[in-house]
Motif scaffolding. Structure first.
Motif, PDB file in Angstrom:
ATOM      1  N   ASN A  19       0.824  -1.203   0.000  1.00 53.30           N
ATOM      2  CA  ASN A  19       0.000   0.000   0.000  1.00 53.30           C
ATOM      3  C   ASN A  19       0.861   1.258   0.000  1.00 53.30           C
ATOM      4  OD1 ASN A  19      -2.336  -1.457  -0.056  1.00 53.30           O
ATOM      5  ND2 ASN A  19      -2.831  -1.194   2.104  1.00 53.30           N
ATOM      6  N   PHE A  20       2.017   1.163   0.656  1.00 50.29           N
ATOM      7  CA  PHE A  20       2.946   2.291   0.674  1.00 50.29           C
ATOM      8  C   PHE A  20       3.643   2.460  -0.671  1.00 50.29           C
ATOM      9  CE2 PHE A  20       3.828   2.253   5.459  1.00 50.29           C
ATOM     10  CZ  PHE A  20       3.209   3.478   5.646  1.00 50.29           C
ATOM     11  N   SER A  21       4.065   1.351  -1.242  1.00 50.35           N
ATOM     12  CA  SER A  21       5.123   1.459  -2.247  1.00 50.35           C
ATOM     13  C   SER A  21       4.707   1.060  -3.662  1.00 50.35           C
ATOM     14  CB  SER A  21       6.321   0.598  -1.811  1.00 50.35           C
ATOM     15  OG  SER A  21       5.929  -0.752  -1.703  1.00 50.35           O
ATOM     16  N   LEU A  22       3.538   0.449  -3.834  1.00 55.10           N
ATOM     17  CA  LEU A  22       3.132   0.053  -5.192  1.00 55.10           C
ATOM     18  C   LEU A  22       2.003   0.944  -5.691  1.00 55.10           C
ATOM     19  CD1 LEU A  22       3.045  -3.873  -5.187  1.00 55.10           C
ATOM     20  CD2 LEU A  22       4.907  -2.356  -5.852  1.00 55.10           C
ATOM     21  N   SER A  23       1.979   1.167  -6.996  1.00 55.82           N
ATOM     22  CA  SER A  23       0.863   1.887  -7.609  1.00 55.82           C
ATOM     23  C   SER A  23      -0.383   1.004  -7.556  1.00 55.82           C
ATOM     24  CB  SER A  23       1.199   2.186  -9.069  1.00 55.82           C
ATOM     25  OG  SER A  23       1.255   0.969  -9.794  1.00 55.82           O
ATOM     26  N   ALA A  24      -1.559   1.621  -7.721  1.00 50.47           N
ATOM     27  CA  ALA A  24      -2.818   0.869  -7.696  1.00 50.47           C
ATOM     28  C   ALA A  24      -2.805  -0.212  -8.782  1.00 50.47           C
ATOM     29  CB  ALA A  24      -3.996   1.810  -7.888  1.00 50.47           C
ATOM     30  N   THR A  25      -2.255   0.117  -9.955  1.00 45.08           N
ATOM     31  CA  THR A  25      -2.209  -0.864 -11.049  1.00 45.08           C
ATOM     32  C   THR A  25      -1.389  -2.090 -10.636  1.00 45.08           C
ATOM     33  OG1 THR A  25      -2.278   0.965 -12.605  1.00 45.08           O
ATOM     34  CG2 THR A  25      -1.618  -1.176 -13.492  1.00 45.08           C
ATOM     35  N   LYS A  26      -0.238  -1.828 -10.022  1.00 46.21           N
ATOM     36  CA  LYS A  26       0.607  -2.958  -9.608  1.00 46.21           C
ATOM     37  C   LYS A  26      -0.050  -3.755  -8.484  1.00 46.21           C
ATOM     38  CE  LYS A  26       5.130  -1.614 -11.248  1.00 46.21           C
ATOM     39  NZ  LYS A  26       6.122  -0.584 -10.988  1.00 46.21           N
ATOM     40  N   ARG A  27      -0.738  -3.048  -7.582  1.00 41.43           N
ATOM     41  CA  ARG A  27      -1.429  -3.767  -6.497  1.00 41.43           C
ATOM     42  C   ARG A  27      -2.534  -4.649  -7.065  1.00 41.43           C
ATOM     43  NH1 ARG A  27      -1.850   1.224  -3.892  1.00 41.43           N
ATOM     44  NH2 ARG A  27      -4.070   1.024  -3.468  1.00 41.43           N
ATOM     45  N   TYR A  28      -3.223  -4.144  -8.087  1.00 38.08           N
ATOM     46  CA  TYR A  28      -4.290  -4.928  -8.714  1.00 38.08           C
ATOM     47  C   TYR A  28      -3.705  -6.152  -9.427  1.00 38.08           C
ATOM     48  CZ  TYR A  28      -7.826  -6.311 -12.107  1.00 38.08           C
ATOM     49  OH  TYR A  28      -8.693  -7.048 -12.869  1.00 38.08           O
ATOM     50  N   MET A  29      -2.584  -5.945 -10.142  1.00 36.17           N
ATOM     51  CA  MET A  29      -1.963  -7.070 -10.845  1.00 36.17           C
ATOM     52  C   MET A  29      -1.505  -8.138  -9.850  1.00 36.17           C
ATOM     53  SD  MET A  29       0.057  -4.874 -13.755  1.00 36.17           S
ATOM     54  CE  MET A  29       1.036  -6.215 -14.422  1.00 36.17           C
ATOM     55  N   GLN A  30      -0.981  -7.675  -8.721  1.00 38.52           N
ATOM     56  CA  GLN A  30      -0.545  -8.616  -7.697  1.00 38.52           C
ATOM     57  C   GLN A  30      -1.746  -9.363  -7.091  1.00 38.52           C
ATOM     58  OE1 GLN A  30       1.676  -7.346  -3.956  1.00 38.52           O
ATOM     59  NE2 GLN A  30       3.278  -8.087  -5.302  1.00 38.52           N
ATOM     60  N   PHE A  31      -2.830  -8.618  -6.880  1.00 38.25           N
ATOM     61  CA  PHE A  31      -4.061  -9.233  -6.360  1.00 38.25           C
ATOM     62  C   PHE A  31      -4.531 -10.344  -7.297  1.00 38.25           C
ATOM     63  CE2 PHE A  31      -8.718  -9.428  -6.322  1.00 38.25           C
ATOM     64  CZ  PHE A  31      -8.981  -9.649  -4.978  1.00 38.25           C
ATOM     65  N   ARG A  32      -4.525 -10.046  -8.608  1.00 40.82           N
ATOM     66  CA  ARG A  32      -4.966 -11.037  -9.601  1.00 40.82           C
ATOM     67  C   ARG A  32      -4.083 -12.273  -9.599  1.00 40.82           C
ATOM     68  NH1 ARG A  32      -6.447  -8.640 -15.438  1.00 40.82           N
ATOM     69  NH2 ARG A  32      -4.200  -8.271 -15.435  1.00 40.82           N
ATOM     70  N   PHE A  51     -11.904   3.899 -10.806  1.00 38.39           N
ATOM     71  CA  PHE A  51     -10.461   3.825 -11.043  1.00 38.39           C
ATOM     72  C   PHE A  51     -10.042   2.389 -11.378  1.00 38.39           C
ATOM     73  CE2 PHE A  51      -5.988   4.519  -9.141  1.00 38.39           C
ATOM     74  CZ  PHE A  51      -5.494   4.917 -10.366  1.00 38.39           C
ATOM     75  N   LEU A  52     -10.646   1.429 -10.685  1.00 41.52           N
ATOM     76  CA  LEU A  52     -10.338   0.025 -10.976  1.00 41.52           C
ATOM     77  C   LEU A  52     -10.755  -0.297 -12.411  1.00 41.52           C
ATOM     78  CD1 LEU A  52      -9.404  -2.810 -10.271  1.00 41.52           C
ATOM     79  CD2 LEU A  52     -11.631  -3.247  -9.225  1.00 41.52           C
ATOM     80  N   SER A  53     -11.912   0.223 -12.822  1.00 42.09           N
ATOM     81  CA  SER A  53     -12.409  -0.029 -14.167  1.00 42.09           C
ATOM     82  C   SER A  53     -11.426   0.543 -15.205  1.00 42.09           C
ATOM     83  CB  SER A  53     -13.799   0.587 -14.289  1.00 42.09           C
ATOM     84  OG  SER A  53     -14.188   0.633 -15.612  1.00 42.09           O
ATOM     85  N   LYS A  54     -10.887   1.734 -14.914  1.00 44.26           N
ATOM     86  CA  LYS A  54      -9.901   2.356 -15.808  1.00 44.26           C
ATOM     87  C   LYS A  54      -8.626   1.490 -15.905  1.00 44.26           C
ATOM     88  CE  LYS A  54      -9.961   6.878 -15.565  1.00 44.26           C
ATOM     89  NZ  LYS A  54      -9.720   8.232 -15.003  1.00 44.26           N
ATOM     90  N   ILE A  55      -8.173   1.009 -14.737  1.00 42.66           N
ATOM     91  CA  ILE A  55      -6.975   0.151 -14.712  1.00 42.66           C
ATOM     92  C   ILE A  55      -7.220  -1.107 -15.554  1.00 42.66           C
ATOM     93  CG2 ILE A  55      -5.593  -1.376 -13.229  1.00 42.66           C
ATOM     94  CD1 ILE A  55      -5.934   0.677 -10.970  1.00 42.66           C
TER      95      ILE A  55
END
Lengths: 196, 196
Positions: free
Chosen positions: B144-157, B182-186
């Motif tokens: 949450n500190f260090s990754l962008s939302a896109t990277k966090r989503y990719m990691q979640f997937r 924002f998630l939809s945009k990502i």
């Protein structure tokens, strides 16, 4: 330095017989570090669980942009390690560095595995302190989601009043995930409110 | 439903004798919940640790503005509870709700304390799974500190591919701490990249 605070800490959770205490003391080592020295450096394997007898340390992560993020502080009677590295014995993502001259009780990974077999009640001890650590980590996730920076800072001051006097402001800002300018603004606003 | 996955899960960590297995099975209960039902409601005391035999659940926090924040999901072979409430037996801050009809193995707090005495190796079992849970929670703080939302989503997937197909997008957005727009945009951007 006297190792008594370490034994007192354990006794809060489990009662050790004199025999068990002797076995434990044979397996732990007291080690001194100077301010600035590293207990764990990212990329190395974290070999020890460390209990703080004296001093102050930070655990931090450096992201791809070279930015430092402080994950936790540790002072007297706290434990510190890169637990992910320690339990898997693989290279650490985190670093642990001394912010003051520090004195630690350290248990080596191999010795701890042996201790679990020789003193099974240490399983209970570490289970209980891990529960508390997990709940604290989860609380931090919740706060980061749901509290404003000002409220997070106020909570930090309440929970860790002794740390704030020992740690520079820019590190507290890093722990809170905000800039030091923003922390400074929050501090000014709070002190104005106090004066009113 | 067969309780075997529960026993198999425990056997990954500790070996139980047939006698110990019988003691354990006397203390656990299988309970079915319907989609939408609550396993824990904030304000109640969390009395059980729950292991998921079948189904999907969310653990969430509601902030002062009434906003829901998803802390974790749980599917087959995961544990769920408000651990802070469970270990202190005080009212829960979190709620646990079924996103599908679910079937859980539940251990009552009092029974678990008794089980620790009767089967000490369960201390080891819970110590080890708590270590993993703590490391996962700490990893989430770091991300949450260090990754962008896109990277966090990719990691979640990557980490939870099976959950994404079972959970609505707005809940994944809540878990990631971003808006569903924002998630939809990502998601659009990532699918464009894939098509290129």
């Amino acid at each position: 330095m006297d190792i008594k605070p370490f034994l007192d800490y354990i006794k809060q959770y489990v009662e050790l017989t004199p025999g068990e205490e002797s076995i434990l003391l044979l397996k732990v080592k007291v080690r001194k570090y100077l301010k600035g020295q590293f207990v764990v450096q990212n990329g190395d394997i974290c070999r020890h669980e460390s209990f703080v007898l004296a001093g102050c340390l930070k655990t931090f992560y450096i992201d791809n942009e070279g930015q430092e993020h402080i994950i936790m502080f540790a002072i007297e009677n706290w434990w510190t390690a890169d637990l992910g590295s320690f339990i898997t014995q693989t290279p650490a993502d985190l670093s642990v560095q001394c912010l003051e001259n520090s004195e630690l009780v350290q248990i080596h990974y191999n010795d701890l595995q042996q201790l679990y077999l020789e003193i099974p009640k240490l399983e209970r001890f570490f289970r209980v302190i891990l529960q508390k650590a997990f709940v604290a980590a989860q609380k931090r996730i919740i706060n980061n989601f749901s509290l404003s920076a000002t409220k997070r800072y106020m909570q930090f001051r309440e929970q860790y009043p002794k740390i704030e006097q020992r740690v520079p402001q820019y590190m507290i800002a890093s722990y809170l995930g905000i800039t030091k300018e923003f922390l400074s603004k929050i501090r000014s606003l709070l002190s104005l409110q106090k004066d009113e």
